[in-house]
Scaffold this active site. Structure first.
Site, PDB file in Angstrom:
ATOM      1  N   LYS A  65      44.006  36.850  38.989  1.00  0.00           N
ATOM      2  CA  LYS A  65      44.173  38.131  39.669  1.00  0.00           C
ATOM      3  C   LYS A  65      44.653  39.174  38.681  1.00  0.00           C
ATOM      4  CE  LYS A  65      48.041  39.088  39.662  1.00  0.00           C
ATOM      5  NZ  LYS A  65      49.127  39.160  38.650  1.00  0.00           N
ATOM      6  N   TYR A 115      50.099  40.951  45.246  1.00  0.00           N
ATOM      7  CA  TYR A 115      50.851  40.004  46.093  1.00  0.00           C
ATOM      8  C   TYR A 115      51.342  40.687  47.362  1.00  0.00           C
ATOM      9  CZ  TYR A 115      50.848  36.830  42.160  1.00  0.00           C
ATOM     10  OH  TYR A 115      50.439  36.013  41.147  1.00  0.00           O
TER      11      TYR A 115
HETATM   12  P1  NAD Z   1      49.154  37.068  28.152  1.00  0.00           P
HETATM   13  O1  NAD Z   1      49.237  38.409  27.517  1.00  0.00           O
HETATM   14  O2  NAD Z   1      50.321  36.167  28.018  1.00  0.00           O
HETATM   15  O3  NAD Z   1      47.871  36.302  27.608  1.00  0.00           O
HETATM   16  C1  NAD Z   1      46.633  36.927  27.447  1.00  0.00           C
HETATM   17  C2  NAD Z   1      45.747  36.074  26.581  1.00  0.00           C
HETATM   18  O4  NAD Z   1      44.522  36.760  26.363  1.00  0.00           O
HETATM   19  C3  NAD Z   1      46.359  35.791  25.198  1.00  0.00           C
HETATM   20  O5  NAD Z   1      46.106  34.466  24.850  1.00  0.00           O
HETATM   21  C4  NAD Z   1      45.578  36.723  24.287  1.00  0.00           C
HETATM   22  O6  NAD Z   1      45.446  36.208  22.967  1.00  0.00           O
HETATM   23  C5  NAD Z   1      44.224  36.771  24.968  1.00  0.00           C
HETATM   24  N1  NAD Z   1      43.474  37.985  24.661  1.00  0.00           N
HETATM   25  C6  NAD Z   1      42.164  38.005  24.358  1.00  0.00           C
HETATM   26  N2  NAD Z   1      41.771  39.257  24.118  1.00  0.00           N
HETATM   27  C7  NAD Z   1      42.845  40.039  24.249  1.00  0.00           C
HETATM   28  C8  NAD Z   1      43.055  41.440  24.116  1.00  0.00           C
HETATM   29  N3  NAD Z   1      42.062  42.279  23.810  1.00  0.00           N
HETATM   30  N4  NAD Z   1      44.299  41.917  24.324  1.00  0.00           N
HETATM   31  C9  NAD Z   1      45.307  41.102  24.673  1.00  0.00           C
HETATM   32  N5  NAD Z   1      45.156  39.754  24.817  1.00  0.00           N
HETATM   33  C10 NAD Z   1      43.937  39.233  24.604  1.00  0.00           C
HETATM   34  O7  NAD Z   1      48.788  37.319  29.683  1.00  0.00           O
HETATM   35  P2  NAD Z   1      49.014  36.316  30.888  1.00  0.00           P
HETATM   36  O8  NAD Z   1      50.329  36.587  31.505  1.00  0.00           O
HETATM   37  O9  NAD Z   1      48.712  34.934  30.490  1.00  0.00           O
HETATM   38  O10 NAD Z   1      47.924  36.881  31.930  1.00  0.00           O
HETATM   39  C11 NAD Z   1      46.542  36.548  31.832  1.00  0.00           C
HETATM   40  C12 NAD Z   1      45.875  36.754  33.196  1.00  0.00           C
HETATM   41  O11 NAD Z   1      46.501  35.894  34.130  1.00  0.00           O
HETATM   42  C13 NAD Z   1      46.019  38.158  33.772  1.00  0.00           C
HETATM   43  O12 NAD Z   1      44.848  38.491  34.474  1.00  0.00           O
HETATM   44  C14 NAD Z   1      47.183  38.049  34.720  1.00  0.00           C
HETATM   45  O13 NAD Z   1      47.144  38.992  35.765  1.00  0.00           O
HETATM   46  C15 NAD Z   1      47.015  36.641  35.232  1.00  0.00           C
HETATM   47  N6  NAD Z   1      48.288  36.035  35.644  1.00  0.00           N
HETATM   48  C16 NAD Z   1      48.348  35.466  36.877  1.00  0.00           C
HETATM   49  C17 NAD Z   1      49.518  34.881  37.305  1.00  0.00           C
HETATM   50  C18 NAD Z   1      49.569  34.225  38.653  1.00  0.00           C
HETATM   51  O14 NAD Z   1      50.676  33.897  39.108  1.00  0.00           O
HETATM   52  N7  NAD Z   1      48.441  33.972  39.298  1.00  0.00           N
HETATM   53  C19 NAD Z   1      50.648  34.885  36.491  1.00  0.00           C
HETATM   54  C20 NAD Z   1      50.545  35.449  35.222  1.00  0.00           C
HETATM   55  C21 NAD Z   1      49.360  36.030  34.822  1.00  0.00           C
END
Ligand code: NAD
Length: 377
Positions: A137, A223
């Site tokens: 999401k 949410y």
């Molecule tokens: P994060 O920033 O920790 O990780 C992002 C990942 O994408 C990293 O590994 C990064 O290297 C990679 N990436 C690739 N191209 C990129 C770019 N151009 N810029 C930045 N990063 C890049 O983020 P996250 O918290 O893991 O979130 C990822 C996804 O998961 C999002 O869509 C977020 O909304 C979703 N999420 C959902 C929940 C949930 O409870 N369902 C919780 C956290 C995150």
């Protein structure tokens, strides 16, 4: 030998084989499945904090699926993950060679966990590769992208699920049942809050509209929208919204705090709040015969809840991500209900867009034309 042991692979990678080379160096199918029977193989795309601290650990305990592969742009992560989770070489991809995953029989599901702007591209590529898809999401940057993901999955005849973990979570399921059974009468009001205070790197992708598609609303606000919908059991028919900005120097590009009021066909109303500037995490539902609430309502749990007739909700805690991925795998394996279908992600994006439209028009009420059951499981 048709299995790659942890020691074999560790020795290859520590001899200096880079991750991209590791991924590209072997013809597909050279190694047999790294997998127990009857479990679906999941490949995580994007190894950021959610994959690292929630999804991969949860996949060590899942019954219907397991961590089979990874897709990463960072060679050092490919090496450390392969070692940590004993991943086979042919299940490791980078963003460029990702499409060759179509030839990999050990990967059944691709789980897209990338910045929001990359969801549509990778979900569509996964579908074209013939893989079932879980999309994090918010589903995408706009409604049109959501439609493209849904139609790519339909065309490829693969299943599509949202990473809406709460639909597999027992407190949330109990709330949904209260609503369905009218345990506290007809719902007349929902208040839902989903927010946290962001203080980190101002250059992070979540604060960059081009990568996130928005601020608090697309992140935590989803949410609160979800709570309003499963708190009433209906899709809203209109929304009006307001935006507040108290730290414009930090939130240069994305929304900080948004409140919105939703109207439902039954006459119920909901007030939702989301922010990247303060903590809030609850839902309260008032019915004609009482009320129930969850607080917290949307973190990783355990959630907590109570009711107007003195019940304290008390369910054993399990990883929400584990339950969610097992439910989706069970949908594929056994035809059980898809608890968070792609249409649910699109429906929420329709509401997100209407909220932004209302703010742009000075709080004007925006009519929504979402069919009654659209997006429900
Ligand atoms: P994060 O920033 O920790 O990780 C992002 C990942 O994408 C990293 O590994 C990064 O290297 C990679 N990436 C690739 N191209 C990129 C770019 N151009 N810029 C930045 N990063 C890049 O983020 P996250 O918290 O893991 O979130 C990822 C996804 O998961 C999002 O869509 C977020 O909304 C979703 N999420 C959902 C929940 C949930 O409870 N369902 C919780 C956290 C995150």
């Amino acid at each position: 030998m048709n299995k790659l042991t942890r020691r074999d692979f560790t020795s290859k990678i520590t001899k200096g084989t880079g991750a991209a080379m590791v991924a590209a160096s072997l013809p597909m199918g050279i190694y047999a499945a790294c997998t127990p029977d009857k479990k679906l193989g999941i490949a995580l795309v994007g190894l950021g904090s959610y994959s690292t601290y929630q999804l991969a650990p949860a996949l060590q305990d899942t019954k219907n699926c397991y961590l089979a592969g990874i897709v990463t742009g960072t060679p050092s992560k490919a090496i450390s993950w392969a070692k940590k989770y004993s991943l086979a070489e042919h299940c490791i991809y980078n963003y460029e060679n990702f499409d060759t995953i179509k030839d990999n029989k050990d990967i059944d599901i691709v789980y897209v966990v990338l910045p929001n702007a990359m969801h549509a591209d990778f979900c569509i590529r996964a579908a074209k590769a013939g893989k079932h898809v879980i999309c994090e999401k918010p589903m995408a940057m706009n409604v049109a992208e959501c439609e493209q993901i849904i139609s790519a999955c339909k065309k490829a005849n693969v299943k599509l699920g949202m990473g809406y973990r709460l639909h597999s979570e027992p407190y949330t399921q109990q709330v949904q049942e209260f609503v369905k059974k009218k345990t506290y009468g007809d719902v007349t009001f929902v208040s839902a809050e989903a927010a946290y205070r962001s203080t980190g790197n101002p250059d992070q992708w979540r604060l960059n509209r081009e990568l996130s598609g928005g601020g608090a609303l697309v992140n935590m606000g989803v949410y609160a929208i979800q709570s309003a919908i499963y708190g009433t059991g209906e899709n809203p028919i209109s929304v009006a919204a307001q935006e507040f900005s108290t730290r414009p120097e930090y939130f240069k590009d994305t929304d900080e705090t948004i409140t919105a009021q939703l109207n439902f066909p039954s006459g119920a109303i909901a007030n939702i709040t989301t922010s990247h500037n303060f903590s809030a995490n609850s839902m309260y539902v008032a019915g004609t015969n009482g009320w129930f609430k969850l607080q917290p309502a949307n973190n990783y749990g355990p959630l907590s809840g109570s009711t107007s007739d003195g019940k304290i909700l008390d369910f054993p805690h399990e990883s929400q991500q584990k339950l969610q991925m097992d439910d989706f795998a069970s949908h594929i394996l056994h035809g059980s209900t898809n608890l968070a279908p792609g249409e649910m992600g699109k429906r929420d994006m329709i509401i997100v867009s209407a909220i932004y439209e209302s703010i742009a028009k000075g709080g004007k009420t925006i009519r929504l034309d979402i069919p009654k059951d659209y997006g429900f499981a």
